[in-house]
Design an enzyme around this catalytic site. Structure first.
Site, PDB file in Angstrom:
ATOM      1  N   LYS A 161       0.881  -1.334   0.096  1.00 33.46           N
ATOM      2  CA  LYS A 161      -0.073   0.051   0.034  1.00 33.46           C
ATOM      3  C   LYS A 161       0.872   1.275   0.181  1.00 33.46           C
ATOM      4  O   LYS A 161       0.376   2.385  -0.359  1.00 33.46           O
ATOM      5  CB  LYS A 161      -0.860   0.049   1.172  1.00 33.46           C
ATOM      6  CG  LYS A 161      -1.967  -1.108   1.023  1.00 33.46           C
ATOM      7  CD  LYS A 161      -3.222  -0.708   1.888  1.00 33.46           C
ATOM      8  CE  LYS A 161      -4.476  -1.505   1.644  1.00 33.46           C
ATOM      9  NZ  LYS A 161      -5.565  -1.519   2.514  1.00 33.46           N
ATOM     10  N   LYS A 206      -3.688 -11.062  -6.594  1.00 34.68           N
ATOM     11  CA  LYS A 206      -4.708 -11.432  -6.212  1.00 34.68           C
ATOM     12  C   LYS A 206      -5.988 -10.534  -6.599  1.00 34.68           C
ATOM     13  O   LYS A 206      -5.634  -9.371  -7.038  1.00 34.68           O
ATOM     14  CB  LYS A 206      -4.659 -10.868  -4.664  1.00 34.68           C
ATOM     15  CG  LYS A 206      -5.612 -10.979  -3.696  1.00 34.68           C
ATOM     16  CD  LYS A 206      -5.517 -10.397  -2.396  1.00 34.68           C
ATOM     17  CE  LYS A 206      -5.571  -8.847  -2.488  1.00 34.68           C
ATOM     18  NZ  LYS A 206      -5.864  -8.401  -1.035  1.00 34.68           N
ATOM     19  N   LYS A 243     -10.511  -5.383  -5.083  1.00 37.84           N
ATOM     20  CA  LYS A 243     -11.335  -4.077  -5.496  1.00 37.84           C
ATOM     21  C   LYS A 243     -10.481  -2.666  -5.777  1.00 37.84           C
ATOM     22  O   LYS A 243     -11.359  -1.955  -6.490  1.00 37.84           O
ATOM     23  CB  LYS A 243     -12.414  -3.939  -4.536  1.00 37.84           C
ATOM     24  CG  LYS A 243     -11.792  -3.630  -3.011  1.00 37.84           C
ATOM     25  CD  LYS A 243     -12.763  -3.769  -1.859  1.00 37.84           C
ATOM     26  CE  LYS A 243     -12.153  -3.993  -0.594  1.00 37.84           C
ATOM     27  NZ  LYS A 243     -13.232  -4.496   0.394  1.00 37.84           N
TER      28      LYS A 243
END
Ligand code: TYM
Length: 332
Positions: A114, A196, A199
């Protein structure tokens, strides 16, 4: 509550949930609700670690509660609540911060990922995210935490913190175990089977949102990447794309992987991808209908949310009192 072990899990209300969230987590929330005392949270405080549109966040939070119920979580059996409604989560995070080392948080895979994808906003919350998650879990004497594979490291640090606190201040926390689905703990992107399904992926063809309509779902599955040898077998290492589709199919069609493989033996990829898409459409249809209906009844959802927060607080309050006492905070 009955004399069963406690189960806790949560989903962030950021963006629209994907079928990855469903297969890896929510579907198991439903399956486990009779076996445990289940507590399901909507982790809105976690969302603040990346930039959010406040209005969208509020809507997504309510929508996630509707989705939980539409998927089959029974509010009569389980405690369902919004994380920010129970202030003890932030309180316990503070205490656990004082026994957490920056090096432990720095090396978290999700933090590193992130930090890369949100390079303009690497904030303290992003780094402290696993401690908030540990607090979520530890407040409720949780024995088991059903999650997808990407949360493994976060469960590990939760266990480490529980053990460290217990050894420093005396037995306080139950040390929880993560439970991962046998198949589908990591649903992969439809466009790149080494990644993965997420969203937050920029490529909307890479994921199926729980809110996608039927045409969109079929179209995305038709475009899913496969390989060139035209054999439908389950082999995640060498045939990641096909195995991912087989996993999705098995969950939505309610069949074992073995049966799914047999069903598609000798069939072509085009046919197969269409069948997977159709199974997902069929599986999501009743969920979407129920969710849309629930979204029309905000009063009902609010009632569950308020009751859920009350029930959660009753447990969380006891834990935080105990923690404050153990660490030496004075109270008249
Ligand atoms: P979140 O919101 O990213 O995802 C929610 C759940 O969905 C699982 N998941 C997947 N499973 C399989 N395949 C995928 N592609 C996939 N993508 C997501 C996740 O593993 C997760 O179980 N930090 C958590 C939320 C959280 C939490 C908690 C979980 C906050 N506090 C306490 C458990 C206990 C998160 O960001 O999940």
């Amino acid at each position: 509550m009955e004399d069963k072990k406690t189960l806790f899990s949560a989903v962030q209300p950021s963006g629209t949930p994907t079928i990855g969230n469903y297969v890896g987590a929510i579907n198991n929330f439903v399956k486990l609700q009779d076996e445990y005392n289940c507590i399901y949270s909507i982790a809105d405080l976690h969302c603040l670690t990346v930039k959010q549109d406040p209005q969208k966040l509020r809507k997504a939070t309510l929508e996630l509660m509707a989705l939980y119920i539409a998927c089959g979580i029974d509010p009569e059996k389980c405690i369902m609540f919004i994380q920010s409604h129970v202030p003890e989560h932030a309180e316990l995070t503070w205490v656990l911060n004082t026994i957490t080392y920056p090096g432990e948080l720095n090396r978290m895979t999700q933090f590193k990922d992130k930090s890369r994808s949100h390079a303009d906003n690497v904030n303290m919350g992003l780094m402290d995210y696993p401690v908030l998650m540990a607090s979520d879990i530890l407040l409720y004497n949780t024995a088991v935490v059903p999650v997808g594979a990407d949360q493994k490291q976060h469960i590990e640090i939760t266990r480490d913190l529980a053990i460290r606190f217990n050894s420093r201040f005396g037995e306080t926390f139950v040390v929880p175990e993560g439970v991962f689905p046998k198949y589908g703990a990591k649903i992969m992107s439809l466009q790149d089977a080494t990644k993965k399904m997420s969203k937050s992926d920029e490529n909307i063809n890479s994921y199926i949102s729980m809110y996608d309509d039927s045409d969109t779902i079929i179209r995305k599955f038709k475009r899913a990447v496969t390989d060139s040898d035209n054999k439908i077998v389950f082999d995640p290492e060498n045939k990641a794309g096909i195995s991912n589709l087989l996993t999705i199919y098995s969950v939505f069609a309610g069949k074992s992987i073995e049966d799914a493989c047999k069903e598609f033996e000798g069939k072509g990829y085009g046919d197969f991808k269409l069948k997977v898409g159709e199974a997902v459409v069929e599986g999501l249809k009743p969920i979407s209908e129920k969710r849309e209906k629930l979204m029309q009844d905000k009063a009902y959802l609010d009632e569950i949310i308020v009751k859920g927060a009350e029930n959660a607080r009753r447990i969380a309050y006891k834990t935080i009192r105990k923690v404050y006492k153990k660490v030496g905070l004075y109270r008249p």
